[in-house]
Write an enzyme that holds these catalytic residues in place. Structure first.
Site, PDB file in Angstrom:
ATOM      1  N   HIS A  92       1.799   4.667  -2.698  1.00 18.01           N
ATOM      2  CA  HIS A  92       1.982   6.101  -2.424  1.00 18.01           C
ATOM      3  C   HIS A  92       3.370   6.544  -2.895  1.00 18.01           C
ATOM      4  CE1 HIS A  92      -1.623   7.007  -0.103  1.00 18.01           C
ATOM      5  NE2 HIS A  92      -1.393   6.058   0.786  1.00 18.01           N
ATOM      6  N   GLU A 149      -4.454   8.350  -2.498  1.00 16.43           N
ATOM      7  CA  GLU A 149      -5.003   7.090  -2.018  1.00 16.43           C
ATOM      8  C   GLU A 149      -5.400   6.202  -3.205  1.00 16.43           C
ATOM      9  OE1 GLU A 149      -4.525   6.530   1.059  1.00 16.43           O
ATOM     10  OE2 GLU A 149      -5.673   4.714   1.425  1.00 16.43           O
ATOM     11  N   HIS A 201       0.845  -1.206   0.000  1.00 14.81           N
ATOM     12  CA  HIS A 201       0.000   0.000   0.000  1.00 14.81           C
ATOM     13  C   HIS A 201       0.884   1.262   0.000  1.00 14.81           C
ATOM     14  CE1 HIS A 201      -3.593   2.453   1.173  1.00 14.81           C
ATOM     15  NE2 HIS A 201      -2.666   3.201   1.746  1.00 14.81           N
ATOM     16  N   GLU A 202       1.798   1.328   0.967  1.00 21.30           N
ATOM     17  CA  GLU A 202       2.652   2.521   1.055  1.00 21.30           C
ATOM     18  C   GLU A 202       3.547   2.641  -0.182  1.00 21.30           C
ATOM     19  OE1 GLU A 202       1.801   4.616   3.200  1.00 21.30           O
ATOM     20  OE2 GLU A 202       0.662   3.290   4.534  1.00 21.30           O
TER      21      GLU A 202
HETATM   22 CO    CO Z   1      -2.870   5.342   2.133  1.00 18.33          CO
END
Ligand code: CO
Length: 504
Positions: free
Chosen positions: A268, A294, A264-265
């Site tokens: 980003h 996001e 997830h990160e």
């Molecule tokens: Co996030």
């Protein structure tokens, strides 16, 4: 001339942001326990300097002259957009009186500190006055912004996190989801009873988990020459585009939570690392906003990392990381089982632990409360009752008497971050819409992913999202990337395929 003076000025502001970002990371990751108060002073001085630079009186003149350079046709598209972003930031910074900025910052710091203690004690009544103070000041700030920007108070707060999207658009998107989600949740839970995963037994060594995370980060294109992975209590993506700092936390009984968190990160981080080199120090060169951000993390985590194709690729990495466990429970490490494990629906009280089916309900609940709170349609004292009734309606759950895991669970409100919550789900909708569009453009995407090839996928995202930074507004960016305005049908179809048809 004026325009270039503005660029020079914003370059200096960016350097301060850089220093603050690394100090923030240091504070969350490696700072010794008792260094906190000195760090707080240093950061507050740097932020004060930043505010002074961002609101310097001469900027008004420079922005006016820059506007005339634009009218004379002396600026290119990026420069025009940069001027627009500078002007937007200036108008936001200048319209809030300094004493209100300071009062808010103090109230929010106290409220957040009180929240840390009182949440643990489940003490809503003790916390309530702190939140009332924060909300009262936030309403004043929102009113000042609303006058200056010519939008509603709540929209002015959302604008601080993602420009160009407001409650009118969010209401339409969320009403659609609201009508869909409760029934879908029931059917999804019914379906998953037929197909239960084997739960891999640990312990999963932390060093092996770290190595696994790093290998998969590198495989999907994280650039370790301009970024790091470390450990913090709450995972985040910080730093600056050419020095990205992501964090995770490890659990010895479960390797998937850290692994999916890392991916997830990484989503980003790849957005940050993919921002255009030429504009890194300018307002137009930053990521579009939190919803767009996001969308990139959820795309990487939900649409890619939790897909059968990716887990087919990742299974060997996972087996290599945990050879003993794999020998004991070979079935648990099969791609099909890893997929079932990564796509379980588990309705619960806590937003940060939620799966992709129930997460939007947590967001809609918070959105409806904070929107009405800022508009003055409800008060802080009404929050627990509103929470309880929405929780029952949206998730079929109750947390009566358990405010700790109810309205006190998130740091956002205690810290004054109103207008942020809806963007998580706007991001989820965009992630699904991007996935729909990329599958149309790259028909063999799943075969590429199963083979560990991410080059074409990254080139697609780079061209449509990363390289655009803040050149376009949110809705223009979405239309440019996918050919249509944000449309919740793609998210709903994704859930249908994954949780009912069990194909993606
Ligand atoms: Co996030």
């Amino acid at each position: 001339v004026s325009y270039s003076a503005l660029e020079e000025h914003h370059r200096r502001i960016h350097q301060l942001d850089h220093a603050c970002a690394i100090l923030d990371w240091d504070q969350a990751v490696i700072m010794p326990e008792r260094a906190g108060s000195a760090r707080a002073e240093s950061l507050s001085t740097l932020r004060g300097l930043r505010h002074e630079l961002a609101t310097e009186p001469r900027l008004l003149d420079l922005l006016d002259q820059g506007e005339r350079e634009r009218e004379r046709g002396n600026l290119n598209d990026w420069q025009v957009a940069n001027l627009r972003e500078m002007s937007r930031q200036y108008r936001r910074a200048i319209c809030v009186p300094r004493d209100l900025v300071e009062a808010s910052s103090r109230a929010e710091a106290h409220s957040e500190q009180a929240w840390r203690v009182l949440r643990a004690q489940n003490d809503w009544n003790g916390f309530r006055p702190h939140l009332e103070e924060v909300v009262s000041l936030k309403r004043q700030t929102a009113a000042a912004l609303s006058d200056a920007l010519g939008c509603t108070a709540y929209d002015a707060l959302v604008d601080g996190f993602e420009a160009g999207i407001g409650a009118a658009q969010i209401d339409v998107l969320f009403d659609d989801l609201r009508a869909f989600l409760p029934g879908f949740l029931e059917r999804g839970l019914e379906r998953q009873r037929l197909d239960q995963p084997v739960i891999p037994r640990g312990p999963f060594d932390t060093a092996a988990q770290k190595e696994l995370g790093r290998s998969l980060m590198a495989a999907v294109g994280f650039d370790f020459s301009i970024g790091r992975l470390d450990v913090s209590h709450h995972p985040f993506c910080g730093g600056v585009p050419r020095d990205v700092r992501i964090t995770t936390r490890y659990r010895e009984d479960d390797f998937t939570s850290s692994l999916m968190g890392v991916l997830h990160e990484t989503g980003h981080a790849k957005y940050e690392q993919g921002l255009p080199e030429a504009w890194l120090h300018q307002p137009v060169g930053v990521a579009r906003g939190m919803a767009t951000h996001e969308s990139q993390s959820l795309f990487g985590e939900m649409l890619i990392a939790r897909s059968p194709a990716f887990l087919q690729f990742a299974a060997q990495f996972i087996r290599d990381a945990f050879p003993v466990q794999t020998k004991e429970q070979p079935g648990a490490f099969e791609p099909r089982n890893l997929y079932l494990l990564s796509t379980r629906i588990r309705p619960g009280l806590i937003r940060v632990d939620a799966d992709e089916v129930t997460y939007p309900s947590h967001v809609i609940l918070r959105y409806e409360i904070e929107r009405d709170l800022i508009a003055g349609k409800c008060e802080v004292k009404d929050i627990p009752e509103l929470w309880e009734s929405l929780l029952g309606e949206l998730l079929g759950l109750s947390c009566r008497g358990n405010d700790k895991d109810g309205c006190m669970q998130d740091v956002h409100w205690p810290a004054g971050a109103f207008g942020y919550f809806p963007l998580y789900t706007v991001g989820a909708l965009l992630a699904a819409q991007l996935h729909h569009a990329v599958q149309r453009d790259i028909p063999d995407l799943n075969q590429q992913i199963a083979g560990g090839e991410f080059g074409a996928l990254d080139a697609w995202l780079r061209e449509r999202i990363w390289s655009k930074a803040s050149l376009l507004g949110f809705n223009e960016l979405v239309i440019g990337a996918t050919g249509e305005a944000l449309n919740p049908i793609h998210f709903k179809q994704h859930l249908q395929r994954r949780y009912l048809d069990r194909v993606a």
